[in-house]
Motif scaffolding. Structure first.
Motif, PDB file in Angstrom:
ATOM      1  N   THR A  76      43.422  25.676  32.377  1.00  0.00           N
ATOM      2  CA  THR A  76      42.953  26.980  32.859  1.00  0.00           C
ATOM      3  C   THR A  76      41.997  27.644  31.866  1.00  0.00           C
ATOM      4  O   THR A  76      42.209  27.570  30.659  1.00  0.00           O
ATOM      5  CB  THR A  76      44.173  27.910  33.111  1.00  0.00           C
ATOM      6  N   TYR A  78      40.474  30.381  29.614  1.00  0.00           N
ATOM      7  CA  TYR A  78      40.914  31.598  28.928  1.00  0.00           C
ATOM      8  C   TYR A  78      39.817  32.664  29.041  1.00  0.00           C
ATOM      9  O   TYR A  78      40.071  33.808  29.354  1.00  0.00           O
ATOM     10  CB  TYR A  78      41.201  31.284  27.459  1.00  0.00           C
ATOM     11  N   GLU A 130      48.354  36.334  27.076  1.00  0.00           N
ATOM     12  CA  GLU A 130      47.879  35.803  28.368  1.00  0.00           C
ATOM     13  C   GLU A 130      48.793  34.679  28.875  1.00  0.00           C
ATOM     14  O   GLU A 130      49.082  34.602  30.068  1.00  0.00           O
ATOM     15  CB  GLU A 130      46.436  35.296  28.243  1.00  0.00           C
ATOM     16  N   VAL A 150      51.771  36.310  30.290  1.00  0.00           N
ATOM     17  CA  VAL A 150      51.491  36.870  31.619  1.00  0.00           C
ATOM     18  C   VAL A 150      51.671  35.784  32.685  1.00  0.00           C
ATOM     19  O   VAL A 150      52.349  35.976  33.697  1.00  0.00           O
ATOM     20  CB  VAL A 150      50.060  37.468  31.675  1.00  0.00           C
ATOM     21  N   ILE A 151      51.060  34.618  32.429  1.00  0.00           N
ATOM     22  CA  ILE A 151      51.137  33.517  33.401  1.00  0.00           C
ATOM     23  C   ILE A 151      52.585  33.070  33.611  1.00  0.00           C
ATOM     24  O   ILE A 151      53.062  32.967  34.751  1.00  0.00           O
ATOM     25  CB  ILE A 151      50.276  32.305  32.950  1.00  0.00           C
ATOM     26  N   LEU A 171      54.630  35.534  35.503  1.00  0.00           N
ATOM     27  CA  LEU A 171      54.277  35.537  36.927  1.00  0.00           C
ATOM     28  C   LEU A 171      54.947  34.371  37.653  1.00  0.00           C
ATOM     29  O   LEU A 171      55.397  34.512  38.787  1.00  0.00           O
ATOM     30  CB  LEU A 171      52.756  35.446  37.103  1.00  0.00           C
ATOM     31  N   TYR A 182      46.462  33.122  38.097  1.00  0.00           N
ATOM     32  CA  TYR A 182      45.772  33.657  36.923  1.00  0.00           C
ATOM     33  C   TYR A 182      44.316  33.226  36.948  1.00  0.00           C
ATOM     34  O   TYR A 182      44.052  32.055  37.217  1.00  0.00           O
ATOM     35  CB  TYR A 182      46.439  33.139  35.643  1.00  0.00           C
ATOM     36  N   PRO A 183      43.379  34.106  36.697  1.00  0.00           N
ATOM     37  CA  PRO A 183      43.480  35.506  36.310  1.00  0.00           C
ATOM     38  C   PRO A 183      44.177  36.330  37.388  1.00  0.00           C
ATOM     39  O   PRO A 183      43.964  36.086  38.572  1.00  0.00           O
ATOM     40  CB  PRO A 183      42.025  35.955  36.146  1.00  0.00           C
ATOM     41  N   THR A 184      44.985  37.312  36.959  1.00  0.00           N
ATOM     42  CA  THR A 184      45.794  38.094  37.892  1.00  0.00           C
ATOM     43  C   THR A 184      44.904  38.785  38.930  1.00  0.00           C
ATOM     44  O   THR A 184      43.814  39.256  38.628  1.00  0.00           O
ATOM     45  CB  THR A 184      46.643  39.140  37.153  1.00  0.00           C
ATOM     46  N   ASN A 185      45.447  38.813  40.126  1.00  0.00           N
ATOM     47  CA  ASN A 185      44.650  39.257  41.255  1.00  0.00           C
ATOM     48  C   ASN A 185      45.593  39.903  42.272  1.00  0.00           C
ATOM     49  O   ASN A 185      46.554  39.266  42.709  1.00  0.00           O
ATOM     50  CB  ASN A 185      43.986  37.994  41.838  1.00  0.00           C
ATOM     51  N   GLU A 223      41.185  27.988  37.389  1.00  0.00           N
ATOM     52  CA  GLU A 223      42.197  29.042  37.460  1.00  0.00           C
ATOM     53  C   GLU A 223      43.573  28.401  37.550  1.00  0.00           C
ATOM     54  O   GLU A 223      43.704  27.235  37.885  1.00  0.00           O
ATOM     55  CB  GLU A 223      41.987  29.911  38.717  1.00  0.00           C
TER      56      GLU A 223
END
Lengths: 161, 160
Positions: free
Chosen positions: A56, A58, A90, A93-94, A97, B101-104, B150
């Motif tokens: 992914t 950055y 970051e 965060v992932i 989620l 990600y990126p958050t959406n 992503e």
């Protein structure tokens, strides 16, 4: 043989029969879970999360893998650009989620000398004791960079994510 | 009570206890048997899920490599071109890929017109059903125009 002796032998046989049944039942109840396909699947899922994460972006030009390799060059656990700014936050965060309040442990480590590792980034539960609520831990491990000897570990604690 | 009557009652009690023991054994056996069948079912579902996820992510129509889906190809993918063929692969399941990600915050389906503000890509709509289990796996979402990757989650609704 007297009648009383025969009845005692009969009673003994019944007791032995019940004990054997109880022992078999107990063996089934306390039998430890084998390394089932579900556990193996969790390992595959963990690996796919790590591989996807490394690929992914950055930022516009760099992937998480590029950033992690750069971070690990400093040989510092709290390298400012890794932990206090972007990369660690970051990744957190992932993972938050994906796991949505479920227990997990994530670690990036670097081998500085043979068998001697330093932790570059650590997120979630401690990697040594990751699953405090659910005791089933599924470990996934990948080499981020072979030259720099950087590897990533993800421990999934729940059966679903 | 006569001696014969006492012996008769004794025999009945012994038989009753034996029947209780046999039924207890049968109950235990069948409860463990049912449990093992349920576990086997879960394992088979897991195998099916692994095969499905791998086969869908590896479909040449939409893949861009290991664990990677090409977003442009997904948007252009049209299963009606060979509905019989895709029917056998998808088996009526709903398959979508969420952008993580990126958050959406967007919830809309991604098309070529709203790529900056959309939440998910739909591979196949499938047949709606209540009795499904959602299996998911992490995939990279590749955007060929920008060359960016992503983080996405492919969600497959498997019929139980």
């Amino acid at each position: 043989m007297k009648r009383g002796q025969i009845e005692i032998i009969g009673l003994l046989m019944v007791v032995i029969l019940i004990s054997v049944i109880m022992l078999v039942a107990l063996w089934f109840i306390i039998k430890p879970e084998s390394d089932s396909l579900t556990v193996q699947r969790k390992g595959i899922e963990g690996k796919s999360i790590l591989l996807t994460l490394m690929q992914t972006n950055y930022d516009r030009d760099r992937s998480f893998k590029d950033m992690i390799v750069e971070c690990s060059k400093y040989d510092l656990v709290d390298a400012e650009h890794c932990n206090n700014s972007g990369v660690k936050d970051e990744i957190e965060v992932i993972l938050n989620l994906i796991f949505n309040n479920k227990e997990y442990a994530f670690e990036i480590k670097k081998e500085v000398s043979v068998g001697n590792f330093i932790s570059v980034i650590q997120i979630g539960s401690p990697i040594t004791n990751p699953c405090r609520v659910n005791n089933v831990a599924n470990h996934a491990n990948i080499n981020v960079d072979v030259v720099e000897k950087v590897s990533a570990t993800l421990v999934l604690c729940s059966s679903t994510f | 009570m006569k001696k014969a009557q006492i012996q008769y009652m004794e025999m009945i009690f012994v038989l009753l206890i034996l029947i209780v023991i046999i039924f207890l054994g049968m109950f235990l056996y069948f409860s463990f048997y049912t449990k093992s069948i349920e576990k086997k079912g879960e394992e088979l579902l897991d195998i099916d899920a692994t095969i499905l996820t791998d086969s869908i992510v590896g479909m040449p129509e939409i893949t861009c490599g290991l664990n990677c889906l090409d977003t442009l190809r997904i948007m252009l993918f049209d299963e009606s071109k060979d509905s019989e063929y895709y029917k056998n692969i998808f088996r009526g399941m709903r398959i979508k890929v969420n952008r993580i990600y990126p958050t959406n915050a967007a919830q809309e389906r991604c098309t070529t017109n709203n790529l900056d503000a959309c939440g998910y890509f739909l591979i196949t709509a499938g047949n709606p059903s209540e009795n499904v289990e959602i299996i998911q796996s992490a995939v990279s979402l590749y955007y060929p125009e920008s060359g960016k990757y992503e983080f996405g989650l492919i969600k497959i609704e498997v019929f139980k």
